[in-house]
Design a protein around this motif. Structure first.
Motif, short mmCIF file in Angstrom:
data_model
loop_
_atom_site.label_atom_id
_atom_site.label_comp_id
_atom_site.label_asym_id
_atom_site.label_seq_id
_atom_site.Cartn_x
_atom_site.Cartn_y
_atom_site.Cartn_z
N SER A 121 0.85 -1.20 0.00
CA SER A 121 0.00 0.00 0.00
C SER A 121 0.88 1.24 0.00
CB SER A 121 -0.89 0.03 1.25
OG SER A 121 -0.09 0.28 2.39
N GLY A 122 0.24 2.37 -0.31
CA GLY A 122 0.98 3.62 -0.32
C GLY A 122 1.55 3.96 1.05
N SER A 123 0.76 3.74 2.08
CA SER A 123 1.25 4.06 3.44
C SER A 123 2.47 3.23 3.77
CB SER A 123 0.16 3.76 4.48
OG SER A 123 -1.00 4.48 4.22
N GLU A 124 2.41 1.96 3.40
CA GLU A 124 3.54 1.07 3.69
C GLU A 124 4.78 1.52 2.92
OE1 GLU A 124 4.20 -3.58 3.59
OE2 GLU A 124 2.12 -3.07 3.17
N GLY A 148 -0.08 18.05 2.69
CA GLY A 148 0.32 16.74 2.17
C GLY A 148 -0.52 15.61 2.75
N PHE A 149 -0.62 14.56 1.97
CA PHE A 149 -1.25 13.32 2.46
C PHE A 149 -0.30 12.18 2.12
CE2 PHE A 149 -3.68 9.46 2.45
CZ PHE A 149 -4.54 9.60 3.51
N HIS A 150 0.16 11.46 3.15
CA HIS A 150 1.09 10.36 2.89
C HIS A 150 0.58 9.03 3.44
CE1 HIS A 150 4.10 13.08 1.25
NE2 HIS A 150 3.86 13.89 2.26
N GLY A 151 -0.61 9.02 4.04
CA GLY A 151 -1.15 7.75 4.50
C GLY A 151 -1.67 7.82 5.92
N ILE A 245 7.85 14.84 -0.31
CA ILE A 245 6.90 15.76 -0.94
C ILE A 245 6.16 15.07 -2.08
CG2 ILE A 245 8.61 16.73 -2.57
CD1 ILE A 245 7.18 19.52 -1.87
N GLU A 246 4.89 15.45 -2.26
CA GLU A 246 4.14 15.02 -3.44
C GLU A 246 4.41 16.05 -4.54
OE1 GLU A 246 -0.19 13.96 -2.20
OE2 GLU A 246 0.74 14.99 -0.51
N PRO A 247 4.78 15.61 -5.74
CA PRO A 247 5.08 16.58 -6.80
C PRO A 247 3.84 17.33 -7.24
CG PRO A 247 5.10 14.34 -7.68
CD PRO A 247 4.94 14.21 -6.19
N ILE A 278 10.26 11.56 -3.20
CA ILE A 278 9.11 12.05 -3.97
C ILE A 278 8.01 10.99 -3.89
CG2 ILE A 278 8.31 12.80 -6.24
CD1 ILE A 278 10.78 14.28 -6.58
N ASP A 279 6.89 11.41 -3.33
CA ASP A 279 5.77 10.49 -3.13
C ASP A 279 4.87 10.54 -4.37
OD1 ASP A 279 3.53 9.09 -2.41
OD2 ASP A 279 3.28 10.03 -0.44
N GLU A 280 4.98 9.51 -5.18
CA GLU A 280 4.23 9.42 -6.45
C GLU A 280 3.05 8.46 -6.30
OE1 GLU A 280 4.46 11.00 -9.28
OE2 GLU A 280 6.51 11.69 -9.62
N VAL A 281 2.61 8.23 -5.07
CA VAL A 281 1.53 7.25 -4.88
C VAL A 281 0.28 7.63 -5.67
CG1 VAL A 281 -0.10 6.35 -3.15
CG2 VAL A 281 2.35 6.34 -2.69
N GLN A 282 -0.08 8.92 -5.66
CA GLN A 282 -1.29 9.32 -6.39
C GLN A 282 -0.95 9.86 -7.79
OE1 GLN A 282 -5.51 11.63 -5.54
NE2 GLN A 282 -4.29 10.88 -3.89
N SER A 283 0.18 10.54 -7.92
CA SER A 283 0.48 11.22 -9.18
C SER A 283 1.26 10.35 -10.17
CB SER A 283 1.29 12.50 -8.88
OG SER A 283 2.43 12.17 -8.09
N ALA A 308 2.31 3.39 -5.75
CA ALA A 308 1.27 2.42 -5.32
C ALA A 308 0.07 2.60 -6.24
CB ALA A 308 0.89 2.66 -3.85
N LYS A 309 -1.11 2.69 -5.69
CA LYS A 309 -2.37 2.97 -6.41
C LYS A 309 -2.40 2.41 -7.84
CE LYS A 309 -3.99 7.00 -3.78
NZ LYS A 309 -5.26 6.61 -3.22
N GLY A 310 -2.14 3.27 -8.86
CA GLY A 310 -2.34 2.90 -10.26
C GLY A 310 -1.48 1.75 -10.75
C1 LIG Z 1 0.40 10.77 -2.11
C2 LIG Z 1 -0.10 9.62 -1.28
N1 LIG Z 1 0.76 8.95 -0.49
C3 LIG Z 1 0.36 7.91 0.26
C4 LIG Z 1 -0.95 7.50 0.28
C5 LIG Z 1 -1.38 6.34 1.12
O1 LIG Z 1 -1.70 5.26 0.30
P1 LIG Z 1 -2.61 4.05 0.83
O2 LIG Z 1 -3.97 4.58 1.03
O3 LIG Z 1 -2.49 3.03 -0.26
O4 LIG Z 1 -1.99 3.57 2.09
C6 LIG Z 1 -1.88 8.17 -0.52
C7 LIG Z 1 -3.29 7.76 -0.52
O5 LIG Z 1 -4.18 8.44 -0.95
C8 LIG Z 1 -1.45 9.25 -1.32
O6 LIG Z 1 -2.30 9.94 -2.10
#
Ligand SMILES: Cc1ncc(COP(=O)(O)O)c(C=O)c1O
Length: 475
Positions: A121-124, A148-151, A245-247, A278-283, A308-310
Motif C-alpha cells: 500500500s501507499g502508506s507502507e 500533504g497526504f502520505h497515509g 513531498i508530493e510533486p 518524492i511520493d508518487e503514490v497518487q500522481s 502504489a495505487k495505479g
Molecule cells: C500521495 C499519497 N501517499 C500515500 C498515500 C497512502 O496510500 P494508501 O492509502 O495506499 O496507504 C496516498 C493515498 O491516498 C497518497 O495519495
C-alpha cells in the motif's frame, strides 16, 4: 438469515444492517445519500446491487488506471493465481512476475532509481521510505509539507497535514517531523498583493493547446525561503534525513507547485546531504500524462520514490525505488513484510504497465485531460469556480464564494459530490478548501468525459441555482 442470503433475496434493509457491522470510522464518500453495495465493474462504470449503473470519475481514488477489470489485467491475475499465489519474499530471491516487473520498472523509472522494495500500500511504501532514509543517513528528522497526504499508518500519518481529522486524538505522533509550506499560489498573499498577481492565477493548466503552462509560473519564493530558515532554526541539516513531498498534491487538493520550488528543494537537499523522497503514490504511473508527476519539472531528481495505487489497477501493490547506494547502512532483515512483493500484485502490475504503454494511455490521459479541462473552463464562465488545475487526468476545480471571494461556503464540494451521486456519478472532493477532483481511468473515453461534464453542469445548477455567477470578480 445471513447477510449474504438477505442480500441475494433482495431484502431492502440489508444494506443498513451490513453497515451496522462495519467500522463507522471509514468515511463513505460516494454513498452519502443511501448506502449501496458494489457488485461489478467494467471500464469507467460500476454497478451496485440495487441495479444502478454509475459513471466512475473517482477511479477508486486514482487506482483503476486501466479502468475497472481490464481484460488483460484480469487474465494476468487469473493465470498467476493458478500457478503461485504466495511466493514469500524472504524465502525466494524473487518470483517470475517480479523479475518481469523489475525490467518494466527500470524502463519507466528515472534512471538513477535502480533498486526496488515492494510492499502492499501507499502508506507502507511511505513508512519504508522513511525507514530507508533514516537508516541510510543515520539522521532522524523528516521535513514534510503543508496539505500533504502520505497515509494513515502511524508514521505516514505524522507526515500528513491535509486535514486535522486524519491525526486527531491518535497522538502522540512520530517525533522528528517538521512541516514546511507547500506553495498554494491561488491563495498566496504575495501574489494577491502583486500588481501582476492575477497573471499567476489565471494561467491555464498544463494542457496541450493552452496559452501557458505551469513551468512558466513564477513563485514569490516565500515557501522556499521558509524551508531554508527551517534548516537554520528548527531542523539542522546534520539532523535532517529527508524531505518528503508530493510533486502534485493529491488528497491535499491537486496543487502543482511552481517548478522552481521543487528545484530549490532538490538543491537544498544536495547541498545538505538530505534525501529527497518524492511520493508518487497518487500522481505516478501515468496519471498526469507522464509516467511520474515530477517528470513534468526539469531538474527534480528523486533519491527515493514511492509508488502504489495505479500500478496494480486495483490489486494491492506498492513499492519504493531508490538510488543504487541508498540501502547502504541498512542490514538484511530490517525491511520486509509477509505479503510484500506479492506475485499476484506483480502480475497485475506487469499487465497494467503493458496496457498503459501498448494502448497509448499516456497520450489518452493528455487528450482526455485537455478535453476535461476545456469543459471545466467553460463551466467556469457560469459558476464560481476560481481555479481549474491539473495535469493529464489528475484534474481539479476549486470553488470560490458566490460573493466573488476566494473562499467558498463550507460544504460546497460535498454538496456537489452528493448531487453527482444522485445522478449516478462517483466524484471525490479533495483538500481542506472546497475542491472537487477527477481521477477517471486513464483509458476513459471522450464520450464518458462529455457525460461527466454534462452531469457536473446539472450538479452545479442544482447547488448554485440563482446564485450562479462566474468567478471573474475574484481579486
Ligand atoms: C500521495 C499519497 N501517499 C500515500 C498515500 C497512502 O496510500 P494508501 O492509502 O495506499 O496507504 C496516498 C493515498 O491516498 C497518497 O495519495
Amino acid at each position: 438469515m445471513s447477510l449474504a442470503n438477505a442480500l441475494r433475496s433482495g431484502s431492502k434493509d440489508v444494506v443498513g444492517k451490513v453497515a451496522d457491522h462495519l467500522s463507522p470510522a471509514v468515511a463513505k464518500f460516494a454513498v452519502c445519500l443511501q448506502p449501496v453495495i458494489a457488485d461489478r465493474a467494467e471500464g469507467s462504470y460500476v454497478w451496485t446491487t440495487d441495479g444502478q449503473k454509475h459513471l466512475d470519475m473517482s477511479g477508486g481514488i486514482g487506482v483503476t488506471s486501466t479502468g475497472h477489470c481490464h481484460p488483460r489485467v484480469v487474465k494476468a491475475i487469473q493465470e498467476q493465481a493458478a500457478k503461485f499465489i504466495h511466493a514469500q519474499q524472504n524465502v525466494f530471491t524473487a518470483s517470475v512476475p517480479q523479475v518481469a516487473l523489475l525490467d518494466k520498472l527500470r524502463d519507466i523509472c528515472p534512471e538513477q532509481l535502480t533498486r526496488f522494495f515492494f510492499c502492499n500500500s501507499g502508506s507502507e511504501a511511505v513508512e519504508n521510505a522513511i525507514k530507508i532514509a533514516r537508516g541510510h543517513t543515520k539522521k532522524q528528522n523528516i521535513i514534510a509539507f503543508e496539505n500533504g497526504f502520505h497515509g494513515r499508518t502511524m508514521g505516514a500519518m505524522a507526515l500528513t497535514t491535509s486535514k486535522t481529522y486524519y491525526r486527531a486524538n491518535f497522538g502522540p505522533l512520530m517525533p522528528g517531523v517538521f512541516i514546511a509550506p507547500y506553495p498554494y499560489c491561488l491563495h498566496c498573499k504575495a501574489r494577491q498583493a502583486s500588481p501582476s498577481g492575477n497573471d499567476w492565477y489565471t494561467v491555464e493548466p498544463c494542457m496541450p493547446g493552452f496559452r501557458m503552462n505551469y513551468n512558466d509560473r513564477q513563485c514569490c519564493n516565500g515557501p522556499l525561503e521558509a524551508v531554508k530558515w527551517m534548516l537554520t532554526q528548527q531542523s539542522a541539516p546534520s539532523e535532517t534525513a529527508a524531505m518528503i513531498i508530493e510533486p502534485i498534491l493529491g488528497e491535499g487538493g491537486f496543487l502543482t507547485p511552481p517548478p522552481s520550488y521543487l528545484r530549490g528543494l532538490r538543491e537544498l537537499c544536495t547541498q545538505h546531504n538530505i534525501l529527497l523522497i518524492i511520493d508518487e503514490v497518487q500522481s505516478g504511473v501515468g496519471r498526469t500524462g507522464k509516467w511520474w508527476g515530477h517528470e513534468h519539472m526539469d531538474g527534480v531528481d528523486a533519491d527515493i520514490m514511492t509508488f502504489a495505487k495505479g500500478i496494480g489497477s486495483g490489486f494491492p501493490m506498492a513499492g519504493v525505488a531508490t538510488r543504487e547506494d541508498t540501502f547502504d547502512g541498512i542490514a538484511a532483515g530490517q525491511l520486509g513484510g509477509t505479503y510484500g512483493g506479492s506475485v499476484l500484485g506483480a502480475a497485475a502490475a506487469c499487465a497494467t504497465l503493458d496496457v498503459i504503454r501498448e494502448e497509448g494511455l499516456l497520450e489518452n490521459a493528455n487528450e482526455r485531460g485537455a478535453q476535461l479541462v476545456k469543459g471545466l473552463m467553460q463551466l467556469q464562465q457560469q459558476f464560481p469556480i476560481i481555479d481549474v488545475r491539473g495535469r493529464g487526468l489528475m484534474v481539479a476545480i476549486e470553488f470560490g464564494g458566490t460573493d466573488g471571494s476566494l473562499s467558498a461556503k463550507y460544504g460546497t464540494a460535498a454538496a456537489i459530490t452528493k448531487a453527482a451521486v444522485k445522478r449516478n456519478m462517483l466524484l471525490l472532493s479533495a483538500g481542506a478548501r472546497e475542491t472537487i477532483r477527477f481521477l477517471p481511468a486513464l483509458n476513459v473515453k471522450a464520450e464518458e468525459i462529455d457525460q461527466a461534464l454534462n452531469i457536473l453542469a446539472d450538479c452545479l445548477e442544482e447547488v448554485f441555482g440563482s446564485e450562479a455567477q462566474p468567478a471573474t470578480a475574484v481579486a
